[in-house]
Design an enzyme around this catalytic site. Structure first.
Site, PDB file in Angstrom:
ATOM      1  N   LYS A  13     -36.041  73.281 -30.563  1.00  0.00           N
ATOM      2  CA  LYS A  13     -37.037  74.363 -30.645  1.00  0.00           C
ATOM      3  C   LYS A  13     -37.742  74.412 -31.992  1.00  0.00           C
ATOM      4  O   LYS A  13     -38.926  74.730 -32.038  1.00  0.00           O
ATOM      5  CB  LYS A  13     -36.458  75.719 -30.242  1.00  0.00           C
ATOM      6  CG  LYS A  13     -35.430  76.295 -31.153  1.00  0.00           C
ATOM      7  CD  LYS A  13     -34.905  77.586 -30.579  1.00  0.00           C
ATOM      8  CE  LYS A  13     -33.557  77.974 -31.126  1.00  0.00           C
ATOM      9  NZ  LYS A  13     -32.984  77.263 -32.257  1.00  0.00           N
ATOM     10  N   ARG A  88     -32.335  86.643 -31.064  1.00  0.00           N
ATOM     11  CA  ARG A  88     -31.129  85.921 -30.713  1.00  0.00           C
ATOM     12  C   ARG A  88     -30.069  86.837 -30.120  1.00  0.00           C
ATOM     13  O   ARG A  88     -29.006  86.379 -29.727  1.00  0.00           O
ATOM     14  CB  ARG A  88     -30.574  85.295 -31.986  1.00  0.00           C
ATOM     15  CG  ARG A  88     -30.139  83.860 -31.842  1.00  0.00           C
ATOM     16  CD  ARG A  88     -29.806  83.398 -33.245  1.00  0.00           C
ATOM     17  NE  ARG A  88     -29.292  82.076 -33.312  1.00  0.00           N
ATOM     18  CZ  ARG A  88     -30.020  81.026 -33.667  1.00  0.00           C
ATOM     19  NH1 ARG A  88     -31.305  81.132 -33.891  1.00  0.00           N
ATOM     20  NH2 ARG A  88     -29.451  79.862 -33.785  1.00  0.00           N
ATOM     21  N   ARG A 127     -28.571  64.968 -36.610  1.00  0.00           N
ATOM     22  CA  ARG A 127     -29.721  65.581 -37.306  1.00  0.00           C
ATOM     23  C   ARG A 127     -29.613  65.422 -38.825  1.00  0.00           C
ATOM     24  O   ARG A 127     -28.547  65.607 -39.401  1.00  0.00           O
ATOM     25  CB  ARG A 127     -29.784  67.067 -36.950  1.00  0.00           C
ATOM     26  CG  ARG A 127     -30.825  67.837 -37.765  1.00  0.00           C
ATOM     27  CD  ARG A 127     -31.275  69.095 -37.090  1.00  0.00           C
ATOM     28  NE  ARG A 127     -30.221  70.059 -36.843  1.00  0.00           N
ATOM     29  CZ  ARG A 127     -30.386  71.167 -36.121  1.00  0.00           C
ATOM     30  NH1 ARG A 127     -31.560  71.425 -35.566  1.00  0.00           N
ATOM     31  NH2 ARG A 127     -29.385  71.999 -35.929  1.00  0.00           N
ATOM     32  N   ARG A 158     -27.167  69.316 -42.412  1.00  0.00           N
ATOM     33  CA  ARG A 158     -26.985  70.748 -42.619  1.00  0.00           C
ATOM     34  C   ARG A 158     -25.502  71.054 -42.557  1.00  0.00           C
ATOM     35  O   ARG A 158     -24.798  70.527 -41.711  1.00  0.00           O
ATOM     36  CB  ARG A 158     -27.699  71.511 -41.493  1.00  0.00           C
ATOM     37  CG  ARG A 158     -29.010  72.138 -41.930  1.00  0.00           C
ATOM     38  CD  ARG A 158     -29.807  72.596 -40.747  1.00  0.00           C
ATOM     39  NE  ARG A 158     -29.113  73.577 -39.903  1.00  0.00           N
ATOM     40  CZ  ARG A 158     -29.642  74.132 -38.818  1.00  0.00           C
ATOM     41  NH1 ARG A 158     -30.873  73.797 -38.449  1.00  0.00           N
ATOM     42  NH2 ARG A 158     -28.977  74.996 -38.099  1.00  0.00           N
ATOM     43  N   ARG A 169     -21.285  77.414 -32.759  1.00  0.00           N
ATOM     44  CA  ARG A 169     -22.666  77.878 -32.591  1.00  0.00           C
ATOM     45  C   ARG A 169     -23.068  77.878 -31.119  1.00  0.00           C
ATOM     46  O   ARG A 169     -23.777  78.769 -30.661  1.00  0.00           O
ATOM     47  CB  ARG A 169     -23.611  77.002 -33.406  1.00  0.00           C
ATOM     48  CG  ARG A 169     -23.600  77.376 -34.899  1.00  0.00           C
ATOM     49  CD  ARG A 169     -24.141  76.280 -35.767  1.00  0.00           C
ATOM     50  NE  ARG A 169     -25.508  75.915 -35.445  1.00  0.00           N
ATOM     51  CZ  ARG A 169     -26.027  74.706 -35.696  1.00  0.00           C
ATOM     52  NH1 ARG A 169     -25.301  73.775 -36.262  1.00  0.00           N
ATOM     53  NH2 ARG A 169     -27.277  74.469 -35.391  1.00  0.00           N
TER      54      ARG A 169
HETATM   55  P1  ADP Z   1     -29.914  76.513 -34.621  1.00  0.00           P
HETATM   56  O1  ADP Z   1     -30.773  77.130 -33.553  1.00  0.00           O
HETATM   57  O2  ADP Z   1     -29.893  75.033 -34.559  1.00  0.00           O
HETATM   58  O3  ADP Z   1     -28.547  77.125 -34.718  1.00  0.00           O
HETATM   59  P2  ADP Z   1     -31.294  78.009 -36.698  1.00  0.00           P
HETATM   60  O4  ADP Z   1     -31.951  77.421 -37.878  1.00  0.00           O
HETATM   61  O5  ADP Z   1     -32.140  78.747 -35.717  1.00  0.00           O
HETATM   62  O6  ADP Z   1     -30.572  76.780 -36.026  1.00  0.00           O
HETATM   63  O7  ADP Z   1     -30.134  78.994 -37.160  1.00  0.00           O
HETATM   64  C1  ADP Z   1     -29.155  78.610 -38.096  1.00  0.00           C
HETATM   65  C2  ADP Z   1     -28.229  79.796 -38.426  1.00  0.00           C
HETATM   66  O8  ADP Z   1     -28.998  80.855 -39.016  1.00  0.00           O
HETATM   67  C3  ADP Z   1     -27.555  80.460 -37.235  1.00  0.00           C
HETATM   68  O9  ADP Z   1     -26.349  79.801 -36.869  1.00  0.00           O
HETATM   69  C4  ADP Z   1     -27.307  81.878 -37.771  1.00  0.00           C
HETATM   70  O10 ADP Z   1     -26.195  81.917 -38.647  1.00  0.00           O
HETATM   71  C5  ADP Z   1     -28.548  82.139 -38.585  1.00  0.00           C
HETATM   72  N1  ADP Z   1     -29.629  82.759 -37.792  1.00  0.00           N
HETATM   73  C6  ADP Z   1     -30.845  82.220 -37.526  1.00  0.00           C
HETATM   74  N2  ADP Z   1     -31.608  83.060 -36.781  1.00  0.00           N
HETATM   75  C7  ADP Z   1     -30.827  84.155 -36.553  1.00  0.00           C
HETATM   76  C8  ADP Z   1     -31.025  85.374 -35.850  1.00  0.00           C
HETATM   77  N3  ADP Z   1     -32.176  85.648 -35.210  1.00  0.00           N
HETATM   78  N4  ADP Z   1     -29.999  86.271 -35.830  1.00  0.00           N
HETATM   79  C9  ADP Z   1     -28.850  86.043 -36.469  1.00  0.00           C
HETATM   80  N5  ADP Z   1     -28.598  84.916 -37.149  1.00  0.00           N
HETATM   81  C10 ADP Z   1     -29.567  83.973 -37.200  1.00  0.00           C
END
Ligand code: ADP
Ligand code: ZN
Length: 217
Positions: A13, A88, A127, A158, A169
């Site tokens: 995404k 989320r 990744r 990461r 996750r």
């Molecule tokens: P991915 O979708 O691959 O997990 P993201 O970059 O979207 O990667 O998110 C990485 C981390 O950032 C998540 O595991 C969480 O800890 C935090 N995070 C990101 N967006 C949110 C959100 N909307 N609410 C809560 N935590 C978030």
């Protein structure tokens, strides 16, 4: 165009949201990128969320809703946005609904990228991200090269992409975020599922076709 892109970690995404945002000339608002930048800059928020993120858990709704509120208030998102990684949780989706209602705006589409479990794990474990410019790539593409193809910065994994954290996750996503599929399916905006398997360009094309079919442009 105001769009939400849903998808599991590793669904692509971030990559697709970036391409869509460029195409439609609106900002990509990625809560993951915003939070990682806060951690890298060691801001107050960054210090608060670092451990939570490293464990693959969700940051509190208040923090992310505040961050998104800031970005939506900015003039650059007046014409629209692509939300990536937000909402989320149901509480975040409710928060977004309030924010949009205050501005007499509504979402044009909620798209969900569909990818098999094996592909998710493969994409995440391979990744690599540029420390300098955030360019995202895969070991399949760059092999063992450690240099970013865009800026010559260093490519790293990461910290939350290690396999133990990845499983966590995915489980968190299933529990907290997947209910949003039904949430939006029941909403007037509806939910549009898009096949997220295959080449990046072909997936982008599917997303653009889906938007066109919805009358969004
Ligand atoms: P991915 O979708 O691959 O997990 P993201 O970059 O979207 O990667 O998110 C990485 C981390 O950032 C998540 O595991 C969480 O800890 C935090 N995070 C990101 N967006 C949110 C959100 N909307 N609410 C809560 N935590 C978030
Ligand atoms: Zn780079």
């Amino acid at each position: 165009m105001r769009i939400v892109l849903l998808g599991f970690p590793g669904s692509g995404k971030g990559t697709q949201a970036k391409m869509m945002a460029e195409k439609y000339r609106v900002p990509q608002i990625s809560t993951g990128d915003i939070l990682r930048a806060a951690v890298a800059d060691k801001t107050e928020i960054g210090k608060k969320v670092a451990a939570v993120m490293a464990a693959g858990k969700l940051v509190s709704d208040d923090i992310v809703i505040d961050a998104v509120t800031d970005r939506l208030r900015g003039t650059e998102s007046r014409r629209g946005f692509v939300l990536d990684g937000f909402p989320r949780t149901v509480a975040q989706a409710d928060g977004l609904a309030v924010l949009l209602a205050q501005r007499s705006q509504r979402l044009d589409a909620v798209l969900s990228l569909e990818v098999t479990d094996e592909e998710l794990v493969d994409r995440i474990s391979g990744r690599r991200v540029c420390e300098t410019c955030n360019h995202v790539t895969h070991v399949r593409k760059v092999g063992s090269a450690l240099e970013c193809p865009d800026c010559e910065g260093k490519l790293v994994q990461r910290s939350d992409d290690e396999i133990a954290t990845v499983r966590n996750r995915l489980a968190v996503y299933r529990e907290k975020t997947q209910p949003l599929q039904e949430y939006y399916a029941k909403d007037t905006v509806g939910l549009t599922a898009v096949d997220g398997m295959g080449f990046i360009d072909e997936i982008q094309e599917r997303l653009l076709v889906a938007l066109r079919d919805l009358g969004v442009n």
